[in-house]
Design an enzyme around this catalytic site. Structure first.
Site, short mmCIF file in Angstrom:
data_model
loop_
_atom_site.label_atom_id
_atom_site.label_comp_id
_atom_site.label_asym_id
_atom_site.label_seq_id
_atom_site.Cartn_x
_atom_site.Cartn_y
_atom_site.Cartn_z
N CYS A 201 56.94 3.08 2.18
CA CYS A 201 55.75 3.47 2.91
C CYS A 201 55.85 2.79 4.27
O CYS A 201 55.85 1.56 4.35
CB CYS A 201 54.49 3.02 2.17
SG CYS A 201 52.98 3.29 3.11
N CYS B 17 46.71 -0.14 -3.44
CA CYS B 17 47.59 -0.87 -2.54
C CYS B 17 47.10 -2.30 -2.34
O CYS B 17 45.95 -2.51 -1.91
CB CYS B 17 47.62 -0.20 -1.16
SG CYS B 17 47.90 1.55 -1.23
N CYS C 40 45.91 -7.76 14.74
CA CYS C 40 45.52 -8.12 13.37
C CYS C 40 44.47 -9.23 13.28
O CYS C 40 44.67 -10.35 13.76
CB CYS C 40 46.74 -8.53 12.56
SG CYS C 40 46.31 -8.77 10.81
N CYS D 56 47.40 -15.88 8.53
CA CYS D 56 48.80 -15.46 8.58
C CYS D 56 49.52 -16.07 9.79
O CYS D 56 48.99 -16.04 10.90
CB CYS D 56 48.87 -13.94 8.64
SG CYS D 56 50.55 -13.31 8.67
N CYS E 282 50.80 -10.70 15.22
CA CYS E 282 50.55 -9.28 15.47
C CYS E 282 49.23 -9.12 16.24
O CYS E 282 48.16 -9.52 15.75
CB CYS E 282 50.48 -8.52 14.16
SG CYS E 282 51.87 -8.88 13.05
N ARG F 164 49.51 9.78 5.83
CA ARG F 164 48.22 9.20 5.47
C ARG F 164 47.36 8.93 6.71
O ARG F 164 47.79 8.21 7.62
CB ARG F 164 48.43 7.90 4.67
CG ARG F 164 49.29 8.15 3.44
CD ARG F 164 49.34 6.95 2.50
NE ARG F 164 50.41 7.12 1.52
CZ ARG F 164 50.30 7.75 0.35
NH1 ARG F 164 49.13 8.27 -0.01
NH2 ARG F 164 51.33 7.87 -0.47
N CYS G 282 51.16 0.04 -4.92
CA CYS G 282 51.84 -0.24 -3.65
C CYS G 282 51.52 -1.68 -3.25
O CYS G 282 50.42 -2.17 -3.55
CB CYS G 282 51.33 0.74 -2.58
SG CYS G 282 52.03 0.44 -0.95
N1 SAM Z 1 51.23 -8.94 6.29
C1 SAM Z 1 51.81 -7.74 5.85
C2 SAM Z 1 52.54 -7.02 6.94
O1 SAM Z 1 52.24 -7.17 8.10
O2 SAM Z 1 53.46 -6.25 6.59
C3 SAM Z 1 50.84 -6.80 5.17
C4 SAM Z 1 49.44 -6.58 5.66
S1 SAM Z 1 49.28 -5.84 7.28
C5 SAM Z 1 47.57 -6.07 7.55
C6 SAM Z 1 49.54 -4.11 7.02
C7 SAM Z 1 49.45 -3.17 8.21
O3 SAM Z 1 48.09 -2.97 8.57
C8 SAM Z 1 50.08 -3.61 9.52
O4 SAM Z 1 51.45 -3.40 9.54
C9 SAM Z 1 49.37 -2.74 10.53
O5 SAM Z 1 50.13 -1.57 10.77
C10 SAM Z 1 48.05 -2.42 9.87
N2 SAM Z 1 46.93 -3.01 10.62
C11 SAM Z 1 46.58 -4.31 10.64
N3 SAM Z 1 45.53 -4.52 11.46
C12 SAM Z 1 45.20 -3.31 11.97
C13 SAM Z 1 44.19 -2.88 12.88
N4 SAM Z 1 43.35 -3.73 13.46
N5 SAM Z 1 44.13 -1.57 13.19
C14 SAM Z 1 45.00 -0.69 12.61
N6 SAM Z 1 45.97 -1.05 11.74
C15 SAM Z 1 46.07 -2.34 11.43
FE1 SF4 Z 2 50.12 -11.18 9.27
FE2 SF4 Z 2 48.42 -9.32 10.06
FE3 SF4 Z 2 50.87 -9.37 11.08
FE4 SF4 Z 2 50.51 -8.66 8.48
S1 SF4 Z 2 49.79 -7.55 10.28
S2 SF4 Z 2 52.05 -10.05 9.31
S3 SF4 Z 2 48.74 -9.98 7.97
S4 SF4 Z 2 49.31 -10.97 11.34
#
Ligand code: SAM
Ligand code: SF4
Ligand code: DTB
Length: 320
Positions: A190, A98, A61, A54, A58, A262, A130
């Protein structure tokens, strides 16, 4: 009947979050019981339909291309692979499925057409559907709505003030725009966040204020505990005290009593007793199955055993 409130102040939120625990739990239970059954939990199943690589940064992530983690990139799954996972999810008791994609925003391509097919298929299996696919434009939201999508997940993650420490590649306002597009298309929202990322208590109140001052409230509010993944900038963050998690859930429940709250990522780090306390605090949903998107989650047998011990059960009805 409690009037839903959309003008919570930071002072009010702080006062609730810091109530003596018995009082906090009592108020959360009272709010919960007005809108939901106290003995039922919704089971949701996640599936990563497109994994890794990606372009966003973040900091939590494992799927960000900016960090070197153990996640292996995988292209978009086929519609059939996805629907097979959805059928299995239904068989294990989930009522919501989801689909997550590691995209910055939704591409206008054949890939999006496949996602629309997945949504139709999941609905025809009889599950709530979702998606969480990143930023979404208005016409894409409308196409998803026409395909029957129940909910779109897009988390605010944290307060507007702390957000810049966690993500630099898109802004808080862009997130709010996506949520507005979802709402306008008639899809339920959500949206929640993550705690344990080094934020202050004020940042948690700020996140809760952003969520609870939306009108209508997000129908679904995932509260995640950071899963510390090796290779991400937050890998060495210190672990969260479980009572902080409980307080966050209880406060969300009191501010947004009619929403689903949740208990999301981070359950593997919680004992049975801690999870039970989260349910007492008003959490009424969990993710089932041994994987979230890319990280491990408790096994279904352990969850079923826990619910049995608590005299609770998975809900069998869908609401949308
Ligand atoms: N890329 C899309 C986005 O960011 O909207 C969808 C997938 S993203 C992985 C969905 C959510 O997962 C993120 O907004 C974050 O809140 C949560 N998430 C991702 N990595 C995480 C982690 N290591 N611990 C807890 N929550 C996590
Ligand atoms: Fe990409 Fe992870 Fe951020 Fe979603 S949470 S936008 S998958 S880097
Ligand atoms: C949400 O708030 N939590 C879920 C769901 N929405 C998409 C995702 C948690 C992901 C945890 C890290 C992983 O497994 O990759």
């Amino acid at each position: 009947m409690t009037q839903l409130k959309h003008d919570w102040t930071l002072i009010e939120i702080e006062a609730i979050y810091n109530l003596p625990l018995p009082e906090l739990i009592f108020r959360a239970q009272t709010a919960h019981r007005e809108f939901h059954r106290a003995d039922e939990i919704q089971g949701c199943q996640l599936l990563s339909i497109k994994t890794g690589g990606c372009p966003e940064d973040c900091a939590y992530c494992p799927q960000s291309a900016h960090y070197k983690t153990a996640v292996e990139r995988e292209p978009l799954l086929s519609v059939e692979q996805t629907l097979e996972a959805a059928r299995n999810a239904k068989d294990s008791g989930a009522t919501r499925f989801c689909m997550g994609a590691a995209w910055r925003d939704v591409p206008d391509s054949k890939q999006f057409d496949s996602v629309l097919e997945m949504v139709k298929g999941v609905r025809s299996i009889g599950l709530e559907a979702c998606c969480t696919l990143g930023m979404l434009k208005q016409e894409q939201a409308e196409k998803l709505a026409r395909a029957g999508l129940t909910a779109y997940n897009h988390n605010l993650d944290t307060s507007p003030e702390f957000y810049g420490e966690i993500i630099s590649t898109r802004t808080y306002d862009q997130r709010l725009d996506t949520l507005a597009n979802v709402r306008k298309a008639g899809i339920t929202v959500c949206s929640g966040g993550i705690i344990g990322m080094g934020e202050t208590l004020s940042d948690r109140y700020g996140l809760l204020q952003q969520l609870s001052n939306q009108n209508p409230h997000p129908e679904s509010v995932p509260i995640n505990q950071l899963v510390r993944v090796e290779g991400t900038p937050l890998q060495d963050e210190k672990s969260l005290d479980v009572f902080e998690f409980v307080r966050m859930i209880a406060t969300a429940r009191i501010l947004m009593p009619s929403s689903m709250v949740r208990l999301s990522a981070g359950r593997l780090q919680l004992s049975d007793e801690a999870q039970a306390m989260c349910f007492l605090a008003g959490a009424n949903s969990i993710f089932m199955g041994e994987k979230l998107l890319t990280t491990p989650n408790p096994e279904t047998d352990r969850d079923k055993n826990l619910l049995d011990k608590l005299g609770m059960k998975l809900s069998s009805t869908t609401t949308h």
